[in-house]
Design a protein around this motif. Sequence first.
Motif, PDB file in Angstrom:
ATOM      1  N   UNK A  42      -1.930  15.423  -1.093  1.00 42.74           N
ATOM      2  CA  UNK A  42      -2.826  14.778  -0.089  1.00 42.74           C
ATOM      3  C   UNK A  42      -2.249  13.328  -0.073  1.00 42.74           C
ATOM      4  N   UNK A  43      -2.860  12.597   1.002  1.00 36.14           N
ATOM      5  CA  UNK A  43      -2.673  10.985   0.896  1.00 36.14           C
ATOM      6  C   UNK A  43      -2.814  10.410  -0.345  1.00 36.14           C
ATOM      7  N   UNK A  44      -2.026   9.849  -0.905  1.00 38.38           N
ATOM      8  CA  UNK A  44      -2.257   9.185  -2.275  1.00 38.38           C
ATOM      9  C   UNK A  44      -3.284   8.069  -2.267  1.00 38.38           C
ATOM     10  N   UNK A  45      -3.560   7.471  -1.264  1.00 39.72           N
ATOM     11  CA  UNK A  45      -4.534   6.371  -1.266  1.00 39.72           C
ATOM     12  C   UNK A  45      -5.741   6.628  -1.385  1.00 39.72           C
ATOM     13  N   UNK A 124      -3.479   4.091 -14.492  1.00 37.79           N
ATOM     14  CA  UNK A 124      -2.292   4.902 -14.137  1.00 37.79           C
ATOM     15  C   UNK A 124      -0.926   4.884 -15.329  1.00 37.79           C
ATOM     16  N   UNK A 125      -0.986   3.643 -16.026  1.00 38.34           N
ATOM     17  CA  UNK A 125       0.200   3.659 -17.060  1.00 38.34           C
ATOM     18  C   UNK A 125      -0.500   4.733 -18.173  1.00 38.34           C
ATOM     19  N   UNK A 136       6.196  16.840 -17.384  1.00 37.13           N
ATOM     20  CA  UNK A 136       7.390  16.615 -16.648  1.00 37.13           C
ATOM     21  C   UNK A 136       7.448  15.192 -15.735  1.00 37.13           C
ATOM     22  N   UNK A 137       6.842  14.219 -16.311  1.00 35.16           N
ATOM     23  CA  UNK A 137       7.036  12.742 -15.585  1.00 35.16           C
ATOM     24  C   UNK A 137       8.184  12.180 -16.378  1.00 35.16           C
ATOM     25  N   UNK A 138       9.274  11.733 -15.663  1.00 30.28           N
ATOM     26  CA  UNK A 138      10.312  10.980 -16.076  1.00 30.28           C
ATOM     27  C   UNK A 138      10.437   9.746 -15.820  1.00 30.28           C
ATOM     28  N   UNK A 142       4.842   2.264 -15.439  1.00 28.20           N
ATOM     29  CA  UNK A 142       4.638   0.976 -14.526  1.00 28.20           C
ATOM     30  C   UNK A 142       3.393   0.919 -13.869  1.00 28.20           C
ATOM     31  N   UNK A 143       2.491   1.955 -13.628  1.00 23.17           N
ATOM     32  CA  UNK A 143       1.447   1.922 -13.038  1.00 23.17           C
ATOM     33  C   UNK A 143       1.194   2.158 -11.887  1.00 23.17           C
ATOM     34  N   UNK A 144       2.549   2.261 -11.149  1.00 24.68           N
ATOM     35  CA  UNK A 144       2.659   2.950  -9.905  1.00 24.68           C
ATOM     36  C   UNK A 144       2.374   4.212  -9.520  1.00 24.68           C
ATOM     37  N   UNK A 145       1.573   4.722  -9.039  1.00 27.77           N
ATOM     38  CA  UNK A 145       1.199   6.165  -8.527  1.00 27.77           C
ATOM     39  C   UNK A 145       2.103   6.854  -7.414  1.00 27.77           C
ATOM     40  N   UNK A 146       3.302   6.516  -7.830  1.00 25.06           N
ATOM     41  CA  UNK A 146       4.284   6.934  -6.921  1.00 25.06           C
ATOM     42  C   UNK A 146       4.561   8.301  -6.497  1.00 25.06           C
ATOM     43  N   UNK A 147       5.681   9.022  -5.983  1.00 25.60           N
ATOM     44  CA  UNK A 147       5.698  10.483  -5.791  1.00 25.60           C
ATOM     45  C   UNK A 147       6.069  11.182  -7.345  1.00 25.60           C
ATOM     46  N   UNK A 148       6.580  10.554  -8.153  1.00 26.46           N
ATOM     47  CA  UNK A 148       6.752  11.156  -9.427  1.00 26.46           C
ATOM     48  C   UNK A 148       5.530  11.397 -10.127  1.00 26.46           C
ATOM     49  N   UNK A 149       4.630  10.322 -10.265  1.00 23.87           N
ATOM     50  CA  UNK A 149       3.630  10.295 -10.959  1.00 23.87           C
ATOM     51  C   UNK A 149       2.701  11.241 -10.296  1.00 23.87           C
ATOM     52  N   UNK A 150       2.646  11.592  -9.035  1.00 26.75           N
ATOM     53  CA  UNK A 150       1.858  12.530  -8.113  1.00 26.75           C
ATOM     54  C   UNK A 150       2.465  13.764  -8.318  1.00 26.75           C
TER      55      UNK A 150
END
Length: 169
Positions: A42-45, A124-125, A136-138, A142-150
Motif C-alpha cells: 500500500x502507499x508508503x506515505x 524507522x532506524x 531479511x533487511x539488508x 538510515x531511517x529511510x522507509x524505502x522499498x527494502x524496509x517495507x
Amino acid sequence: MRSRVRARKLVGAAAVLGIAAGSLATAGTGSAAAGPVAAGPVAAGPVAEPAVHGGDVSTLVTNNLGLHPSQAVNVQYWLRKHWNYHDTVDGLLGPNSWKAIQRALRVHWGYNGAVDGDPGVNTIMALQRLLRAGHGYGGQIDGDPGPRTQTAFAHFATVALTTRPNGLR
C-alpha cells in the motif's frame, strides 16, 4: 437591488449545500462496488482520514509503511499481545499503533526518541535494526522507509503472531 443580492446569496448557499449533500451521498459507494482488495504493498506515505469524536472533527494520520491492512492487523495483534496496545485492531497503523511499536523498539532495539506515535527517522532506524536481525533487511540503518524496509516490514507482519515480544521468533 438588495433583493437580487439576497437571491444570489441564497442560490449560492443552496448550491454549496447541494454539492456537499451529493458528496456525502456518494462518499464510499466507489469502494463498496470495487470488491475485495488484493494483498500487496500500500502507499508508503501517511494517509489522512477524518476522525469524529464527540462532535469534534479532527484528522487521524495513519502510516502502514507499505503494509496491506490485513498485514497491519497482524502487527496490531502482536502489539496487543506484547506491548499494551488497547486501541482498535483495524489494519491502520495510527498514532497509538506507532506508540506501541516505539515502546517495543525502546526496550529491544535502541529507540531513544519520544513515544509520540510519529514514525519518524529514529523510529524507522530502530525498526530497521529489528528487521535486520530477523526479517531479511539488508539495507543501511538510515531511517529511510524505502522499498527494502517495507519488504522486511511485510515479512515481519506475516510472522508477527508467532514472534516474541522482541519481534524475533
